[in-house]
Design a protein around this motif. Sequence first.
Motif, mmCIF file in Angstrom:
data_model
loop_
_atom_site.group_PDB
_atom_site.id
_atom_site.type_symbol
_atom_site.label_atom_id
_atom_site.label_comp_id
_atom_site.label_asym_id
_atom_site.label_seq_id
_atom_site.Cartn_x
_atom_site.Cartn_y
_atom_site.Cartn_z
ATOM 1 N N ALA A 113 0.672 -1.455 0.045
ATOM 2 C CA ALA A 113 -0.149 0.078 -0.057
ATOM 3 C C ALA A 113 0.796 1.074 0.003
ATOM 4 C CB ALA A 113 -1.105 -0.188 0.955
ATOM 5 N N ARG A 114 2.169 1.247 0.879
ATOM 6 C CA ARG A 114 2.921 2.384 0.680
ATOM 7 C C ARG A 114 3.597 2.444 -0.790
ATOM 8 N NH1 ARG A 114 3.681 0.250 5.931
ATOM 9 N NH2 ARG A 114 5.493 -1.102 5.303
ATOM 10 N N ARG A 115 3.758 1.685 -1.246
ATOM 11 C CA ARG A 115 4.477 1.700 -2.610
ATOM 12 C C ARG A 115 3.710 2.142 -3.451
ATOM 13 N NH1 ARG A 115 7.720 -3.827 -3.594
ATOM 14 N NH2 ARG A 115 7.860 -3.196 -5.429
ATOM 15 N N ILE A 116 2.363 1.718 -3.519
ATOM 16 C CA ILE A 116 1.002 1.847 -4.401
ATOM 17 C C ILE A 116 0.919 3.450 -4.324
ATOM 18 C CG2 ILE A 116 -1.289 1.693 -4.941
ATOM 19 C CD1 ILE A 116 -0.798 -1.519 -4.450
ATOM 20 N N SER A 117 0.761 3.915 -3.146
ATOM 21 C CA SER A 117 0.199 5.419 -2.893
ATOM 22 C C SER A 117 1.610 6.403 -3.605
ATOM 23 C CB SER A 117 0.167 5.715 -1.513
ATOM 24 O OG SER A 117 1.303 5.361 -0.551
ATOM 25 N N GLU A 118 2.651 5.822 -3.398
ATOM 26 C CA GLU A 118 3.840 6.661 -3.895
ATOM 27 C C GLU A 118 4.005 6.573 -5.431
ATOM 28 O OE1 GLU A 118 7.543 5.004 -2.366
ATOM 29 O OE2 GLU A 118 7.051 5.665 -0.269
ATOM 30 N N ALA A 119 3.542 5.470 -5.879
ATOM 31 C CA ALA A 119 3.551 5.619 -7.511
ATOM 32 C C ALA A 119 2.411 6.087 -7.946
ATOM 33 C CB ALA A 119 3.597 3.773 -7.735
ATOM 34 N N ALA A 120 1.362 5.956 -7.295
ATOM 35 C CA ALA A 120 0.185 6.601 -7.854
ATOM 36 C C ALA A 120 0.266 7.787 -8.208
ATOM 37 C CB ALA A 120 -1.198 6.237 -6.874
ATOM 38 N N SER A 121 0.861 8.749 -7.018
ATOM 39 C CA SER A 121 1.351 10.079 -6.989
ATOM 40 C C SER A 121 2.144 10.218 -8.254
ATOM 41 C CB SER A 121 1.621 10.716 -5.955
ATOM 42 O OG SER A 121 3.018 10.143 -5.456
ATOM 43 N N GLN A 122 2.890 9.565 -8.588
ATOM 44 C CA GLN A 122 3.926 9.700 -9.558
ATOM 45 C C GLN A 122 3.559 9.294 -11.041
ATOM 46 O OE1 GLN A 122 7.458 7.970 -8.315
ATOM 47 N NE2 GLN A 122 7.565 9.211 -6.483
ATOM 48 N N CYS A 123 2.622 8.324 -11.088
ATOM 49 C CA CYS A 123 2.417 7.882 -12.643
ATOM 50 C C CYS A 123 0.808 8.571 -13.028
ATOM 51 C CB CYS A 123 2.009 6.368 -12.496
ATOM 52 S SG CYS A 123 3.732 5.478 -12.106
ATOM 53 N N ASP A 124 0.798 8.287 -14.518
ATOM 54 C CA ASP A 124 -0.636 8.820 -14.973
ATOM 55 C C ASP A 124 -1.516 7.872 -15.126
ATOM 56 O OD1 ASP A 124 0.522 11.244 -15.183
ATOM 57 O OD2 ASP A 124 1.358 10.986 -17.312
ATOM 58 N N THR A 125 -1.089 6.331 -15.359
ATOM 59 C CA THR A 125 -2.056 5.445 -15.524
ATOM 60 C C THR A 125 -2.054 4.360 -14.565
ATOM 61 O OG1 THR A 125 -0.563 4.199 -17.185
ATOM 62 C CG2 THR A 125 -2.019 5.749 -18.064
ATOM 63 N N LEU A 126 -2.914 3.591 -14.542
ATOM 64 C CA LEU A 126 -3.099 2.366 -13.634
ATOM 65 C C LEU A 126 -2.065 1.262 -13.886
ATOM 66 C CD1 LEU A 126 -4.518 0.976 -11.371
ATOM 67 C CD2 LEU A 126 -6.252 -0.017 -12.748
ATOM 68 N N THR A 127 -1.754 1.266 -15.134
ATOM 69 C CA THR A 127 -0.793 0.075 -15.852
ATOM 70 C C THR A 127 0.305 0.619 -15.280
ATOM 71 O OG1 THR A 127 -1.150 0.943 -18.045
ATOM 72 C CG2 THR A 127 -2.101 -1.157 -17.563
ATOM 73 N N ASP A 128 0.703 1.865 -15.373
ATOM 74 C CA ASP A 128 2.266 2.155 -14.980
ATOM 75 C C ASP A 128 2.439 2.066 -13.394
ATOM 76 O OD1 ASP A 128 2.783 3.209 -17.569
ATOM 77 O OD2 ASP A 128 2.091 5.105 -17.286
ATOM 78 N N VAL A 129 1.372 2.203 -12.778
ATOM 79 C CA VAL A 129 1.404 2.095 -11.172
ATOM 80 C C VAL A 129 1.667 0.485 -11.019
ATOM 81 C CG1 VAL A 129 0.177 2.190 -9.053
ATOM 82 C CG2 VAL A 129 0.034 3.945 -10.653
ATOM 83 N N ALA A 130 0.933 -0.451 -11.898
ATOM 84 C CA ALA A 130 1.209 -1.795 -11.727
ATOM 85 C C ALA A 130 2.409 -2.207 -12.080
ATOM 86 C CB ALA A 130 0.135 -2.420 -12.339
ATOM 87 N N LYS A 131 2.978 -1.653 -13.274
ATOM 88 C CA LYS A 131 4.376 -1.964 -13.744
ATOM 89 C C LYS A 131 5.441 -1.454 -12.560
ATOM 90 C CE LYS A 131 3.508 -2.021 -18.674
ATOM 91 N NZ LYS A 131 3.409 -1.258 -19.907
ATOM 92 N N ARG A 132 5.397 -0.592 -12.176
ATOM 93 C CA ARG A 132 6.347 0.142 -11.283
ATOM 94 C C ARG A 132 6.366 -0.729 -9.884
ATOM 95 N NH1 ARG A 132 7.235 6.443 -9.835
ATOM 96 N NH2 ARG A 132 7.995 6.018 -12.089
ATOM 97 N N ILE A 133 5.282 -1.525 -9.466
ATOM 98 C CA ILE A 133 5.401 -2.201 -8.211
ATOM 99 C C ILE A 133 5.556 -3.510 -8.622
ATOM 100 C CG2 ILE A 133 3.695 -3.218 -6.598
ATOM 101 C CD1 ILE A 133 2.577 -0.256 -6.398
ATOM 102 N N GLY A 134 5.140 -4.058 -9.859
ATOM 103 C CA GLY A 134 5.312 -5.343 -10.040
ATOM 104 C C GLY A 134 4.340 -6.402 -9.798
ATOM 105 N N LYS A 135 3.169 -5.773 -9.843
ATOM 106 C CA LYS A 135 2.063 -6.619 -9.556
ATOM 107 C C LYS A 135 0.993 -6.338 -10.609
ATOM 108 C CE LYS A 135 2.892 -8.808 -5.753
ATOM 109 N NZ LYS A 135 2.935 -10.065 -5.394
ATOM 110 N N SER A 136 -0.039 -6.966 -10.542
ATOM 111 C CA SER A 136 -1.064 -6.863 -11.568
ATOM 112 C C SER A 136 -1.976 -5.650 -11.148
ATOM 113 C CB SER A 136 -2.019 -8.227 -11.595
ATOM 114 O OG SER A 136 -2.668 -8.363 -10.597
#
Length: 149
Positions: free
Chosen positions: A98-121
Motif C-alpha cells: 500500500a505504501r509503494r502503491i500510494s507513492e507510485a500513484a502520485s507519480q504515474c499517469d495510468t493504472l498500468t504504469d502503477v502496476a508495472k512500477r510495483i511489479g504486481k497486476s
Amino acid sequence: MTQVTVRIYKQGNKMWRDFKAELIKRYENSAILDISESEAFSKIEKQEFNNLIVVSKKAIVEKRAVSGIDDSDILKTSVNNGLKKISKKRKEARAKYARRISEAASQCDTLTDVAKRIGKSTTFVKRVADEFKIKLPRRNNGHEEIVSR
C-alpha cells in the motif's frame, strides 16, 4: 465410542437405511459398528449379527468419524489459528504494498504504469487501493476508465 449414521446397509435380500450405530473399529475401507442400541434392527437380527456389522466407509454419513478424526474441536481450533496467522502475514504484506502503491500513484499517469512500477497486476493494485483507500489514476493504459465497472 462415536455414534455414526449409516446411509444404507444390505445383507442378503434385506436392506436397512439411515440408522445410527456406535463405531468400534476403523479399517482402510470399512468400519465395524455396534448395533446393540440401534432401533432399526430387530432383536433376532441383532442376535444373528452378534450385535456387530461391517459397513463400507462410503455408506457412513459422518466422514470425520471414520477417517480417524475424533476430536473435531481440536482440529477446528488449530486450523483457525493457522488461518489467522496466514491472514495476518498477508495483511502486513498488503500494507507494505500500500505504501509503494500510494507513492507510485502520485507519480504515474495510468493504472498500468502503477502496476508495472510495483511489479504486481492491476487487479491486485485495485484491491489494495480499495482496502487502504488510496486514490489511483483514473486513466487505464492511456484510456479513460469506465466508471460503471
